[in-house]
Structure formats: structure tokens, C-alpha cells
Design a protein around this motif. Structure first.
Motif, PDB file in Angstrom:
ATOM      1  N   PRO A  71      42.628  32.688  36.542  1.00  0.00           N
ATOM      2  CA  PRO A  71      42.418  31.590  37.496  1.00  0.00           C
ATOM      3  C   PRO A  71      41.045  31.645  38.160  1.00  0.00           C
ATOM      4  O   PRO A  71      40.590  32.705  38.587  1.00  0.00           O
ATOM      5  N   ARG A  72      40.417  30.495  38.222  1.00  0.00           N
ATOM      6  CA  ARG A  72      39.074  30.374  38.793  1.00  0.00           C
ATOM      7  C   ARG A  72      39.031  30.921  40.219  1.00  0.00           C
ATOM      8  O   ARG A  72      38.092  31.621  40.586  1.00  0.00           O
ATOM      9  N   GLU A  73      40.034  30.608  41.023  1.00  0.00           N
ATOM     10  CA  GLU A  73      40.057  31.051  42.417  1.00  0.00           C
ATOM     11  C   GLU A  73      40.029  32.578  42.509  1.00  0.00           C
ATOM     12  O   GLU A  73      39.348  33.147  43.349  1.00  0.00           O
ATOM     13  N   LYS A  74      40.757  33.222  41.627  1.00  0.00           N
ATOM     14  CA  LYS A  74      40.815  34.684  41.629  1.00  0.00           C
ATOM     15  C   LYS A  74      39.467  35.282  41.224  1.00  0.00           C
ATOM     16  O   LYS A  74      39.007  36.262  41.814  1.00  0.00           O
ATOM     17  N   LEU A  75      38.824  34.685  40.238  1.00  0.00           N
ATOM     18  CA  LEU A  75      37.513  35.150  39.790  1.00  0.00           C
ATOM     19  C   LEU A  75      36.463  34.942  40.877  1.00  0.00           C
ATOM     20  O   LEU A  75      35.615  35.817  41.115  1.00  0.00           O
TER      21      LEU A  75
END
Length: 169
Positions: A71-75
Motif C-alpha cells: 500500500p502506498r500509504e504504508k510506503l
């Protein structure tokens, strides 16, 4: 004669040469573990290039192909945490809490890692001023010695031309 369906299908040799590379992490569970490991690595302040399990291109491929597992948010959060680690080092170093802290090396690192740069006074003023005011302030920006020399030369040449009756200049 080939049918329309056969024309649209590629021969097996062509299809196999264009096939996606075999997946390193074939299941969703393995991809999520890889994402966790990558985020821990980045969050600790290490670079993408030093991640031992995959290179930047591979991570990007998985992030694009499997956004539910990467997930983009996690990255993005991991990236912010990594930057926070480096800022903590700088803060501790400036306070004198780190022995042999090299502020120049740290600043150079942050310029490369975080895109930091030195600001001129005009850059700083532009944040506080309107576009019109910023344009006026740009005129006040310090000039290089070469620009100053050319300006002085232009003034001297103009003055010499006005008062000189000898048209040889």
C-alpha cells in the motif's frame, strides 16, 4: 489461411519472450511480508538501494502490480519515518549529544537524501511576499562579481562615449 482469432494471437515464442518475469513473492502473504521488511528497512533510515531482498525496480513493480500488498500509504509512512531518523541524528549532533558528529557530512547527506538545498535570502523572502513583491525583491538579489563588472564597464563605456568628442571609441 488464418482466422481472425489466430491473427490476433501471438505465436508461442513471441508470447513467452514478452511474458512478465517470474514472481519473486508469489503469494499475497509473501508480498505482505516483503512489504513489511522493506518498510522496516526504509523506516530505519536506510536507502532503497541498500534493501537486500530486492532492487528499486522490483519494489516499484510490486507496488504498481499489487497495491493491496504494497500500500502506498504504508510506503510513504516508512519514507517519512526514515527521514525522521536522519533528522533526529542531526538534532542530536547539533546539541552535542553525538561524539564526532560531522555537520557538513550530515547536511550533504540530507541534501542528497531529502532534496534539501541552501536558500538564498530572496528564496526565503518569496515565501513571505506576494508575486509582485517577489519580482521586486528579485531585482535586489545580490549579483555575481562578473555581473557587477559588466555593469560597471557598461556605465563607464556610456559615460566615455558621451563626453568624448573623438569618435575613435
Amino acid at each position: 489461411m488464418r482466422t481472425e482469432k489466430e491473427k490476433s494471437e501471438k505465436p508461442e515464442t513471441e508470447a513467452s519472450s514478452e511474458a512478465a518475469p517470474p514472481l519473486k513473492w508469489q503469494t499475497s502473504a509473501l508480498r505482505r511480508l516483503a512489504c513489511d521488511a522493506f518498510c522496516a528497512h526504509i523506516g530505519a533510515g536506510f536507502s532503497v538501494e541498500s534493501f537486500p531482498d530486492a532492487d528499486r525496480k522490483t519494489i516499484r513493480y510490486y507496488a504498481e502490480q499489487f497495491p493491496e500488498d504494497f500500500p502506498r500509504e504504508k510506503l510513504e509512512e516508512a519514507t517519512r519515518r526514515g527521514l525522521l531518523e536522519w533528522e533526529k541524528i542531526g538534532k542530536e549532533g547539533v546539541r552535542g549529544d553525538l561524539a564526532k558528529f560531522n555537520a557538513s557530512a550530515w547536511a550533504f547527506n540530507m541534501k542528497n537524501r531529502a532534496g534539501w538545498r541552501d536558500r538564498t535570502e530572496v528564496d526565503t523572502w518569496n515565501v513571505l511576499a506576494s508575486p509582485e513583491e517577489a519580482a521586486r525583491l528579485e531585482q535586489l538579489k545580490p549579483r555575481s562579481t562578473a555581473e557587477i563588472a559588466l555593469g560597471v564597464l557598461a556605465l563607464l563605456t556610456r559615460e566615455d562615449g558621451k563626453g568624448n568628442d573623438d569618435s575613435s571609441s
